[in-house]
Design a protein around this motif. Structure first.
Motif, PDB file in Angstrom:
ATOM      1  N   TYR A 274       0.840  -1.205   0.000  1.00  0.00           N
ATOM      2  CA  TYR A 274       0.000   0.000   0.000  1.00  0.00           C
ATOM      3  C   TYR A 274       0.876   1.256   0.000  1.00  0.00           C
ATOM      4  N   ALA A 275       0.277   2.363  -0.439  1.00  0.00           N
ATOM      5  CA  ALA A 275       0.986   3.651  -0.452  1.00  0.00           C
ATOM      6  C   ALA A 275       1.409   4.077   0.952  1.00  0.00           C
ATOM      7  N   GLN A 276       0.563   3.745   1.937  1.00  0.00           N
ATOM      8  CA  GLN A 276       0.890   4.136   3.316  1.00  0.00           C
ATOM      9  C   GLN A 276       2.156   3.416   3.793  1.00  0.00           C
ATOM     10  N   THR A 277       2.333   2.175   3.358  1.00  0.00           N
ATOM     11  CA  THR A 277       3.543   1.425   3.725  1.00  0.00           C
ATOM     12  C   THR A 277       4.759   2.079   3.078  1.00  0.00           C
ATOM     13  N   LEU A 278       4.594   2.443   1.813  1.00  0.00           N
ATOM     14  CA  LEU A 278       5.688   3.110   1.083  1.00  0.00           C
ATOM     15  C   LEU A 278       6.090   4.388   1.815  1.00  0.00           C
ATOM     16  N   ARG A 279       5.071   5.175   2.191  1.00  0.00           N
ATOM     17  CA  ARG A 279       5.320   6.469   2.834  1.00  0.00           C
ATOM     18  C   ARG A 279       5.974   6.280   4.209  1.00  0.00           C
ATOM     19  N   LYS A 280       5.439   5.352   4.968  1.00  0.00           N
ATOM     20  CA  LYS A 280       5.883   5.196   6.352  1.00  0.00           C
ATOM     21  C   LYS A 280       7.270   4.563   6.457  1.00  0.00           C
ATOM     22  N   GLU A 281       7.539   3.581   5.615  1.00  0.00           N
ATOM     23  CA  GLU A 281       8.770   2.813   5.831  1.00  0.00           C
ATOM     24  C   GLU A 281       9.894   3.086   4.842  1.00  0.00           C
ATOM     25  N   TYR A 282       9.561   3.632   3.654  1.00  0.00           N
ATOM     26  CA  TYR A 282      10.613   3.730   2.635  1.00  0.00           C
ATOM     27  C   TYR A 282      10.775   5.115   2.023  1.00  0.00           C
ATOM     28  N   PHE A 283       9.808   5.994   2.254  1.00  0.00           N
ATOM     29  CA  PHE A 283       9.803   7.306   1.596  1.00  0.00           C
ATOM     30  C   PHE A 283      11.015   8.151   1.997  1.00  0.00           C
ATOM     31  N   GLU A 284      11.622   8.796   0.994  1.00  0.00           N
ATOM     32  CA  GLU A 284      12.722   9.727   1.294  1.00  0.00           C
ATOM     33  C   GLU A 284      12.351  11.159   0.958  1.00  0.00           C
ATOM     34  N   ARG A 285      11.838  11.376  -0.255  1.00  0.00           N
ATOM     35  CA  ARG A 285      11.455  12.735  -0.656  1.00  0.00           C
ATOM     36  C   ARG A 285      10.516  12.682  -1.862  1.00  0.00           C
ATOM     37  N   ASN A 286       9.841  13.814  -2.105  1.00  0.00           N
ATOM     38  CA  ASN A 286       9.031  13.924  -3.322  1.00  0.00           C
ATOM     39  C   ASN A 286       9.925  14.259  -4.508  1.00  0.00           C
TER      40      ASN A 286
END
Ligand code: SF4
Length: 610
Positions: A274-286
């Motif tokens: 899910y996008a929330q997993t991407l955001r919470k655990e792996y996201f670095e920047r836009n």
């Protein structure tokens, strides 16, 4: 009459003779086809013979900008490629964001054509009206990232934009992509293999020209208003990117899963991607494309575990095809597979699709590791996926067959046909059309094979609103026709489809933006231009032997979905034919899908294609 929006020039480079010429583009071509995809289709009609082989020296490849590409407005980033594509063997159009289109305009051109073949591997450098070549054997074998770095290291520190191909393209993988700058791509259809067949590893472009603008003050006002609109209307896009669709499409029962054997899984079996997993655990920047305030790109990195160090910007299609379709519920493996596809230069949609086919063949015992250098590739096995992607790019093991794409696979192994979901050779994207019939019609009739964009993005109308009964047949012809024509003109403008709403580029567009940029009131003609492009592309396909028999869906679509919210639904031949009849009738095409003479006359297309 056209006071701005165009440079009026095309740069044609002959790679065999190393000569280049600058040609005028007549205003009438812009008026009737706008730019981008429309101009590309017109050029293709004029210059690519129907019997030319995609990877033969006679094939050409062209890059086309639209009137808004590089204009001083938000998200004016898009440009198109047109060529005979090796994945389908027919006409290919594909679009990308990035800086290359805007920089090409600064160099002084609306379009760039490459023809002929270089004697050795080269990089083509365009700076204003000069063209030079950096011949070097050591281009060969570099990843897309390495090729870009090597090229930029050899250029003065100025604002360059780049295109690169990876090892997959060098090895003729028919779904190899062209990597644009540091993070966008012409993904679908194999344009990378065409560029590599000309021994062009990379291109760089820059220039010192300014795009003429009819009313610069008005542009400032439009830009300000569009940015204000996007701040609110696309806030979620910035926060979660297109990955937000994973949860939504799964909940609606339309998420292709385990090679289209299912179209849904319980949330606990999907939420790892899910996008929330991407955001919470792996996201670095836009990450933002040229002049874009939305910045929907989600730059992500894996910090721990077996895929530590992997980095990419996974969007919905890549997550869907490399995730649930391949039985993966872990974002780290998806990021790693996405990165490998980017480095090797392969389309993530086709790669995921054909990997899933291999996995199902292993699951059912149709193939064994003996045929694949001892490598078994099962659903959910991220490490095996990475290795299989490498095999495909290097044409090793089963990769020798997979690299030839859906059509090549079926030719070599007809018994595998039931396991591949494609139309005209282009594998399905991450929507199972059995859960919304209009998407089935869109895939069947899209000019480049199964495509949710060129074919018509029916998701909003059928799944995200009450406007259409998703399982109805009646009315889908009208929906798909309208979406296709709308998309055809938007693809010709030079802006990202995500922002088009902020400019009002729907079916009744307001005049202001194009009037401010070009000085010409295109607005009342835009849907007609879109329809003209759709009919020109259809005429190209007919010339290449494609007709109603090819507007088909694969065998799996005739099987009912076994579980989930769309359980029991399928698209039979009769259902598809009913939608096709309605669609052809509305288009003014005959029973075989050929535009009638009166249709070509109504669209003033006859004089261009006679
Ligand atoms: S909305 Fe996303 S894809 Fe479109 S131009 Fe902006 S950053 Fe690029």
């Amino acid at each position: 009459m056209l006071q701005g929006g165009y440079m009026g020039k095309l740069l044609r480079i002959n790679l065999t003779t190393r000569q280049h010429v600058i040609e005028d583009i007549v205003a009438k071509d812009f008026q009737y086809f706008l730019g981008g995809r429309g101009l590309g289709a017109l050029w293709y009609w004029r210059e690519i013979e129907p019997n030319v082989e995609p990877l033969a020296s006679q094939n050409k490849i062209g890059f086309f900008t639209g009137p808004l590409t590089g204009a001083p407005l938000v998200s004016t980033t898009k440009f198109q490629v047109a060529t005979k594509g090796p994945e389908t063997g027919h006409y290919l159009c594909s679009n990308s964001s990035g800086y290359f289109g805007p920089r090409l305009r600064q160099a002084g051109f609306d379009a760039l054509i490459l023809e002929g073949v270089c004697e050795q591997w080269t990089a083509v450098v365009v700076e204003n009206d000069t063209v030079r070549f950096i011949d070097d054997k050591s281009w060969q074998g570099l990843s897309t990232f390495e090729a870009r770095k090597k090229l930029l290291n050899q250029l003065p520190d100025l604002k360059w934009a780049t295109l690169c191909v990876g090892p997959a393209a060098e090895n003729g993988v028919v779904f190899s992509s062209i990597f644009v700058d540091d993070g966008r791509a012409f993904g679908r259809g194999g344009s990378g293999a065409v560029l590599a067949s000309k021994k062009v590893k990379a291109l760089a472009v820059r220039g010192d020209n300014t795009l003429p603008i009819a009313d610069a003050e008005k542009c400032k006002e439009i830009d300000k208003n569009a940015r204000k609109d996007l701040k609110i209307s696309r806030e979620k896009h910035r926060l979660l990117g297109t990955a937000q669709l994973v949860e939504i499409i799964n909940e609606l029962g339309c998420m292709p899963t385990l090679n289209f054997q299912h179209s849904w899984k319980p949330p606990e079996e999907v939420q790892g991607v899910y996008a929330q997993t991407l955001r919470k655990e792996y996201f670095e920047r836009n990450y933002a494309c040229f002049r874009c305030s939305v910045a929907c790109g989600q730059s992500a990195k894996v910090k721990l575990g077996e895929f530590a160090g992997a980095a990419s910007r996974p969007e919905y299609e890549s997550i869907g095809m490399l995730g649930p379709l391949c039985g993966l519920n872990r974002m780290d493996a998806v990021i790693a597979a996405d990165e490998v596809c980017n480095k090797l230069g392969m389309d993530t949609i086709t790669s995921g699709n054909l990997l899933a086919m291999v996995m199902e063949l292993f699951e059912k015992g149709v193939i064994s590791a003996d045929e694949n250098e001892g490598l078994e590739v099962n659903f959910g096995d991220g490490q095996a996926m990475l290795q299989m992607l490498q095999f495909i790019a290097e044409r090793r093991g089963l990769g020798k067959i997979i690299a030839n794409g859906a059509k090549g696979i079926i030719e070599a192994r007809p018994e595998w046909k039931a396991f591949i979901c494609h139309v005209k050779g282009l594998p399905f994207p991450a929507y199972d059309p059995r859960g919304f019939n209009g998407m089935g019609l869109a895939y069947a009739t899209s000019a480049r094979g199964a495509c949710h964009n060129v074919g018509g993005y029916t998701v909003s109308g059928e799944l995200l609103s009450d406007n259409y009964d998703r399982y109805a047949l009646k009315g889908k012809g009208e929906l798909v026709k309208s979406l296709q024509d709308n998309r055809a003109y938007v693809d010709s403008l030079g802006i990202c489809t995500v922002v088009r709403g902020a400019y009002g580029f729907g079916t009744s567009p307001p005049p202001d933006t194009l009037l401010a940029v070009t000085g010409y009131d295109f607005a009342p003609h835009l849907m007609i231009i879109g329809e003209r492009i759709s009919n020109l592309e259809r005429s190209i396909l007919l010339r290449e032997g494609i007709d109603r028999k090819d507007d088909d869906l694969p065998p799996r679509m005739k099987e009912p979905i076994p579980d989930g919210p769309a359980s029991g639904h399928f698209i039979s031949d009769e259902m598809l034919n009913e939608m096709l009849d309605e669609y052809y009738g509305l288009r003014g095409w005959d029973q075989n899908g050929k535009p009638l003479l009166k249709t070509l006359e109504r669209l003033e297309l006859k004089e261009f294609i006679s």
